[in-house]
Design a protein around this motif. Structure first.
Motif, PDB file in Angstrom:
ATOM      1  N   ARG A  14     -27.271  42.875  65.339  1.00 25.66           N
ATOM      2  CA  ARG A  14     -26.464  42.452  64.195  1.00 25.66           C
ATOM      3  C   ARG A  14     -26.837  41.030  63.770  1.00 25.66           C
ATOM      4  NH1 ARG A  14     -21.763  41.680  66.285  1.00 25.66           N
ATOM      5  NH2 ARG A  14     -21.377  43.879  66.690  1.00 25.66           N
ATOM      6  N   ARG A  15     -26.951  40.133  64.755  1.00 24.88           N
ATOM      7  CA  ARG A  15     -27.343  38.749  64.448  1.00 24.88           C
ATOM      8  C   ARG A  15     -28.732  38.706  63.804  1.00 24.88           C
ATOM      9  NH1 ARG A  15     -25.338  37.777  69.575  1.00 24.88           N
ATOM     10  NH2 ARG A  15     -27.454  37.619  70.407  1.00 24.88           N
ATOM     11  N   GLN A  18     -28.582  39.900  60.219  1.00 27.21           N
ATOM     12  CA  GLN A  18     -27.953  38.907  59.349  1.00 27.21           C
ATOM     13  C   GLN A  18     -28.919  37.776  59.021  1.00 27.21           C
ATOM     14  OE1 GLN A  18     -24.482  37.964  61.679  1.00 27.21           O
ATOM     15  NE2 GLN A  18     -23.218  39.513  60.659  1.00 27.21           N
TER      16      GLN A  18
END
Length: 99
Positions: A14-15, A18
């Motif tokens: 997810r990081r 992003q």
């Protein structure tokens, strides 16, 4: 155990998405798994002498294989998590042991 590991991969993925502006839609999980399989195959070909080593020493080629195997594991766990697959239960049913 697998669910905890999947959560760690999810957080990291997810990081990464992003930071790099990647949309992880349902297709992305399968496409990424396929991409990683290609990279694992390439690492294997280099290590086994079927591909150009690109100036890497055998220990570096072995590390590449390990890294790509780790990527495969991570993306399998991400794919399963995204699709609501209980891998521990599936392993018990399919492989006849409890992970």
């Amino acid at each position: 155990m697998l669910a905890d590991l999947a959560e760690q991969f999810e957080s990291s993925s997810r990081r990464y998405a992003q930071v790099h502006g990647i949309e992880r839609d349902p297709d992305w999980y399968l496409l990424k798994l396929q991409e990683e399989m290609g990279e694992l195959t390439q690492a294997w070909n280099r290590l086994s002498g079927r591909g150009r080593p690109n100036g890497k020493a055998p220990d570096e080629l072995k590390q590449d294989l390990a890294d790509e195997t780790a990527d495969m594991l991570g993306h399998i766990l991400l794919f399963a998590r995204q699709n609501g697959i209980d891998l521990a239960r599936a392993i018990e049913r399919k492989w006849l042991f409890r992970p």
